[in-house]
Structure formats: structure tokens, C-alpha cells
Design a protein around this motif. Structure first.
Motif, mmCIF file in Angstrom:
data_model
loop_
_atom_site.group_PDB
_atom_site.id
_atom_site.type_symbol
_atom_site.label_atom_id
_atom_site.label_comp_id
_atom_site.label_asym_id
_atom_site.label_seq_id
_atom_site.Cartn_x
_atom_site.Cartn_y
_atom_site.Cartn_z
ATOM 1 N N ASP A 1 30.254 32.129 0.458
ATOM 2 C CA ASP A 1 30.579 30.798 1.223
ATOM 3 C C ASP A 1 31.932 30.786 1.349
ATOM 4 O O ASP A 1 32.146 30.055 2.453
ATOM 5 C CB ASP A 1 29.897 30.008 0.347
ATOM 6 N N THR A 2 32.982 31.380 0.877
ATOM 7 C CA THR A 2 34.311 31.026 1.148
ATOM 8 C C THR A 2 34.880 32.268 2.276
ATOM 9 O O THR A 2 35.959 32.182 2.675
ATOM 10 C CB THR A 2 35.077 31.340 -0.093
ATOM 11 N N LEU A 3 33.976 33.058 2.789
ATOM 12 C CA LEU A 3 34.342 34.186 3.643
ATOM 13 C C LEU A 3 33.877 33.747 4.900
ATOM 14 O O LEU A 3 32.668 33.623 5.033
ATOM 15 C CB LEU A 3 34.076 35.572 3.257
ATOM 16 N N TYR A 4 34.698 33.587 6.048
ATOM 17 C CA TYR A 4 34.170 33.338 7.372
ATOM 18 C C TYR A 4 34.446 34.094 8.379
ATOM 19 O O TYR A 4 35.410 35.140 8.350
ATOM 20 C CB TYR A 4 35.142 32.044 7.809
ATOM 21 N N LYS A 5 33.595 34.240 9.372
ATOM 22 C CA LYS A 5 33.675 35.096 10.519
ATOM 23 C C LYS A 5 34.986 34.898 11.454
ATOM 24 O O LYS A 5 35.586 33.520 11.273
ATOM 25 C CB LYS A 5 32.728 34.953 11.579
ATOM 26 N N ARG A 6 35.618 35.495 12.178
ATOM 27 C CA ARG A 6 36.854 35.253 12.898
ATOM 28 C C ARG A 6 36.536 34.676 14.205
ATOM 29 O O ARG A 6 37.315 33.910 14.691
ATOM 30 C CB ARG A 6 37.516 36.665 13.240
ATOM 31 N N GLY A 7 35.157 34.805 14.812
ATOM 32 C CA GLY A 7 34.751 34.061 15.874
ATOM 33 C C GLY A 7 33.250 33.787 15.695
ATOM 34 O O GLY A 7 32.617 34.445 14.889
ATOM 35 N N LEU A 8 32.726 32.831 16.439
ATOM 36 C CA LEU A 8 31.368 32.426 16.390
ATOM 37 C C LEU A 8 30.734 32.433 17.766
ATOM 38 O O LEU A 8 31.126 32.262 18.787
ATOM 39 C CB LEU A 8 30.997 31.101 15.789
ATOM 40 N N GLY A 9 29.686 33.023 17.940
ATOM 41 C CA GLY A 9 28.678 33.005 19.137
ATOM 42 C C GLY A 9 29.419 34.112 20.096
ATOM 43 O O GLY A 9 30.374 34.809 19.765
ATOM 44 N N PRO A 10 28.765 34.218 21.229
ATOM 45 C CA PRO A 10 29.041 35.268 22.111
ATOM 46 C C PRO A 10 30.252 34.996 22.978
ATOM 47 O O PRO A 10 31.023 35.953 23.735
ATOM 48 C CB PRO A 10 27.924 35.244 23.166
ATOM 49 N N SER A 11 30.954 33.832 22.988
ATOM 50 C CA SER A 11 32.037 33.636 23.536
ATOM 51 C C SER A 11 33.231 32.575 22.856
ATOM 52 O O SER A 11 32.365 31.540 22.149
ATOM 53 C CB SER A 11 32.096 33.192 24.958
ATOM 54 N N GLY A 12 34.440 32.393 23.218
ATOM 55 C CA GLY A 12 35.210 31.527 22.646
ATOM 56 C C GLY A 12 34.735 29.810 23.146
ATOM 57 O O GLY A 12 34.887 28.998 22.618
ATOM 58 N N ARG A 13 34.446 29.854 24.347
ATOM 59 C CA ARG A 13 33.909 28.841 25.219
ATOM 60 C C ARG A 13 32.737 28.048 24.282
ATOM 61 O O ARG A 13 32.788 26.920 23.983
ATOM 62 C CB ARG A 13 33.526 29.132 26.550
ATOM 63 N N LEU A 14 31.657 29.154 23.715
ATOM 64 C CA LEU A 14 30.689 28.259 23.140
ATOM 65 C C LEU A 14 31.317 28.050 21.744
ATOM 66 O O LEU A 14 30.594 27.093 21.381
ATOM 67 C CB LEU A 14 29.411 29.290 22.966
ATOM 68 N N MET A 15 32.061 28.823 21.048
ATOM 69 C CA MET A 15 32.368 28.523 19.854
ATOM 70 C C MET A 15 32.958 27.146 19.908
ATOM 71 O O MET A 15 33.130 26.468 18.665
ATOM 72 C CB MET A 15 33.616 29.634 19.341
ATOM 73 N N ARG A 16 33.517 26.540 20.988
ATOM 74 C CA ARG A 16 34.304 25.269 21.045
ATOM 75 C C ARG A 16 33.218 24.368 21.388
ATOM 76 O O ARG A 16 33.658 23.138 21.684
ATOM 77 C CB ARG A 16 35.313 25.458 21.766
ATOM 78 N N GLY A 17 31.978 24.640 21.762
ATOM 79 C CA GLY A 17 31.297 23.822 22.806
ATOM 80 C C GLY A 17 30.226 22.741 21.903
ATOM 81 O O GLY A 17 29.709 22.215 22.216
ATOM 82 N N GLY A 18 30.384 23.167 20.464
ATOM 83 C CA GLY A 18 29.624 22.057 19.661
ATOM 84 C C GLY A 18 28.208 22.567 19.478
ATOM 85 O O GLY A 18 27.188 22.063 19.878
ATOM 86 N N TYR A 19 28.227 23.710 18.368
ATOM 87 C CA TYR A 19 26.579 24.304 18.065
ATOM 88 C C TYR A 19 26.829 24.621 16.578
ATOM 89 O O TYR A 19 27.836 24.882 16.033
ATOM 90 C CB TYR A 19 26.601 25.505 18.792
ATOM 91 N N ILE A 20 25.621 24.608 15.894
ATOM 92 C CA ILE A 20 25.543 24.870 14.794
ATOM 93 C C ILE A 20 24.918 26.485 14.706
ATOM 94 O O ILE A 20 24.038 27.124 15.251
ATOM 95 C CB ILE A 20 24.232 24.251 14.002
ATOM 96 N N PHE A 21 25.862 27.393 14.511
ATOM 97 C CA PHE A 21 26.041 28.939 14.579
ATOM 98 C C PHE A 21 25.245 29.359 13.517
ATOM 99 O O PHE A 21 25.342 29.206 12.167
ATOM 100 C CB PHE A 21 27.161 29.409 14.800
ATOM 101 N N VAL A 22 24.080 30.156 13.764
ATOM 102 C CA VAL A 22 23.171 30.534 12.617
ATOM 103 C C VAL A 22 23.172 32.181 12.796
ATOM 104 O O VAL A 22 22.990 32.750 13.998
ATOM 105 C CB VAL A 22 21.728 30.261 12.458
#
Length: 363
Positions: free
Chosen positions: A76-97
Motif C-alpha cells: 500500500d505504501t509503494l507507488y508507481k512512478r506514472g499511471l496510465g498510458p500517458s502523462g496527459r491521462l495521469m493528470r486527467g482525472g481517473y481512478i487507475f486500476v
């Protein structure tokens, strides 16, 4: 709707501004992470990592990737460096699964190569990748606060297969799916065989690490099945001789389950036919964006034939195809030899949830 859809597809291509790189802890600063073992209808549980925006000002859609290649880091305390297929989506407002598929890494159950889709289940507990996706989404909608009830799925290569496999009898919450360089028919044109010709060099290397036995869930697989010094591939495989020699003690030694399945099915028999997802892509309801590369030596067939199968078997549909001058999955990179390459590679993966948001206004 289609006219509006294509406007959204094309708008990113007009921009030449690169999104600034996030700080190393961007995900941790902007998302809360939880991990869950989500139960499937047959009782097996699949490991799932859920990243929820700290911004609770509005409900968010889910963007999910199901993969055999690990949903780590685990904890729970370890995070990915990036989420989704692009930085734009990472900032776009999604719950990433992110989910480890059945039988891989931290998920329970047994892994099956290109899990055959089953149009007619024997009973309510029989599973395939469509049911595993359905059960996962049903759990997420009921247990993750702050979601808006809409889901998008994407994946490149093998994860692209799992994106395609979510489409038959899709959960009604799925609004958009983007299979990218999807493995589709491993005998006719993808990965394992090309027009029936065994793709020896690629399979030999891939199965060496992917085909490691896993008796129980693990966070990391250990090493490879064997170590082979291959400095000159042509010379190595010439000296290997008959393909049966690949099971000598110094190589697979009959320890590769998938490898033995490949060697034991040298014609387009039921093993391969049952793993052809194209025949199941009928009456598809979600919007679909297929992405592929003209220089993809592994799954160009999968991209073109997935699009074709939906076009022929689903009328009407909301089916779209992007093909570009890319090798296998190269559009997902952020580097290129010129700005045009960067723009096209960046935007083709950024477009999936635009489909989802547009589609959601009409469903």
C-alpha cells in the motif's frame, strides 16, 4: 456523435507542446493507493491495485489495465512512478486500476495461455477473461468510493489481448476499450506463428522467462528457465538443429508448459482455434479504438484483424483504427527522432478516454 468523436480524436494531433515531466512523487502526492484481492465467481481472487485521486470534487471514471506482466510495486505504501498510458491521462482525472490476471504474479488460480473465450458457459461458475473482467468491474463499482460508474480498458500486446477479451458480453459500465497491438490469433499471424510458421527466435527468448512455473502467488519470478549465450542468433539456431532439441536439459528440459503446448500443436487445431478471440467479437457495444504499427513484427496482424472482425461482426458499431509508422508498441514511448514522431506516438495512446467521455454522454 461520430463527427464530434473524430474532432476529439484529431485535436491532440494539432498540438506540439510536450507535457512537462512529473516530479518523482507525483503519483503519491495526487493519488491514494489501495490493494485488493477481488473474488471471481469461481472463488479465485485476483490481485488488484487501485489508485484513486485525492481530489474528491467530483466522481471519476475507471481506467483499467489487466496484465500478465505484474501490477507492482506491491504494498500500500509503494507507488508507481506514472499511471496510465500517458502523462496527459495521469493528470486527467481517473481512478487507475491495475490487475494481475488469473495465475500470474499475486493473483490466484492457474494461468492459461491466451485464455479461450467461452460464448456458452456450462454453469454460473465457469470463467474466462470476459467474466473475470465483469466480476472485477462489478466489485469496483460497489467498493471504490467516488467513481462515476464508467470504465475504460486499454493494453498493449498481451495486455491488448485482455482488453479485447473484455468485449464479448461486456459489462454495461465499460464505455471504451483500446486494444493496442493486441495478440489475437497466435497461429495465423501473431507472435507464436506467422501464417503457420513458428516464430522460433522470438518464442525461444520470450518463453524462457515468461513460462517459469508458479506454484503459488509471487511478487517476482526468479530468473529464467535456462541461460543461453546467444551472440550470433543465426549460428546458435543453426547448431540447435531440430526444434525438439530445445527440450534438452540445458534448455527448456520439458519445464515450459506453454512451450510444450506450442510444440505439441503444429497445425491449426482446436488448441489454436479456441484461442482466436476474433470469432467472439460480435455485437460489441463499447466504443473501440484499435492501435497498431506498420513496422510491428509481432502483432500487426492483431491490430488489423481485430478492427476487421468488429467491423464485420458488429453492426452498428463505434469501432476505430489508428495505424502509424511504429514498431511493436512504439507509440507508447515519449522519445523519438523528431517532433512529428513524438506527437503521433504520444497522442495515439492519449485518445482512449476521450472516447469514453464522449460515449458516456449518449449511453
Amino acid at each position: 456523435m461520430r463527427q464530434l468523436l473524430f474532432c476529439f480524436l484529431l485535436l491532440p494531433l494539432l498540438s506540439t507542446c510536450q507535457t512537462p515531466a512529473p516530479d518523482p512523487d507525483y503519483v503519491k502526492h495526487h493519488y491514494d493507493k489501495t490493494e485488493a484481492m477481488i473474488p471471481m465467481r469461481d472463488g479465485k481472487r485476483l490481485f488488484t491495485a487501485i489508485y484513486t485521486p485525492k481530489d474528491h470534487s467530483q466522481p471519476w471514471p475507471f481506467l483499467m489495465e489487466r496484465s500478465p506482466y505484474s501490477s507492482g510495486p506491491y504494498g500500500d505504501t509503494l507507488y508507481k512512478r506514472g499511471l496510465g498510458p500517458s502523462g496527459r491521462l495521469m493528470r486527467g482525472g481517473y481512478i487507475f486500476v491495475y490487475q494481475d490476471v488469473r495465475g500470474r504474479y499475486m493473483s490466484e488460480g492457474d494461468f492459461e495461455e491466451m485464455t479461450p473465450a467461452k460464448d456458452h458457459k456450462k454453469d454460473s461458475k465457469e470463467t474466462d477473461e470476459s467474466t473475470d473482467t465483469w466480476d472485477t468491474i462489478d466489485w469496483l463499482l460497489k467498493n471504490v468510493a467516488g467513481n462515476n460508474g464508467r470504465v475504460g480498458l486499454y493494453g498493449i500486446s498481451y495486455p491488448g489481448f485482455y482488453a479485447s477479451a473484455s468485449l464479448p458480453d461486456a459489462h454495461p459500465a465499460i464505455k471504451a476499450v483500446s486494444p493496442q497491438a493486441p495478440v489475437t490469433d497466435e497461429f495465423i499471424g501473431d507472435d507464436a506463428n506467422h501464417n503457420g510458421a513458428f516464430f522460433l527466435l522470438d518464442n525461444f527468448d520470450f518463453d524462457n522467462y515468461f513460462d517459469i512455473p508458479r506454484p503459488a502467488p509471487v511478487k517476482n519470478y526468479s530468473g529464467n528457465l535456462f541461460h543461453a549465450e546467444i551472440r550470433d542468433a543465426y549460428d546458435f539456431f543453426l547448431k540447435l538443429g531440430s526444434i525438439k532439441n530445445s527440450n534438452k536439459p540445458e534448455y527448456f528440459n520439458n519445464n515450459g508448459k506453454i512451450w510444450n503446448e506450442y510444440l505439441g500443436n503444429s497445425t491449426y487445431d482446436e488448441y489454436w482455434r479456441s484461442r482466436n478471440i476474433r470469432t467472439h467479437l460480435k455485437d460489441i457495444r463499447p466504443a473501440v479504438l484499435v492501435v497498431g504499427g506498420w513496422f510491428d513484427a509481432e502483432d500487426m496482424f492483431g491490430a488489423l484483424r481485430t478492427y476487421e472482425a468488429i467491423e464485420k461482426q458488429s453492426t452498428p458499431n463505434d469501432n476505430h483504427l489508428i495505424m502509424g509508422p511504429w514498431t511493436h508498441g512504439a507509440w507508447a514511448g515519449v522519445t523519438g527522432r523528431n517532433s512529428d514522431h513524438w506527437i503521433s506516438s504520444r497522442t495515439s495512446t492519449s485518445v482512449i478516454m476521450r472516447l469514453s467521455r464522449i460515449s458516456s454522454t449518449t449511453t
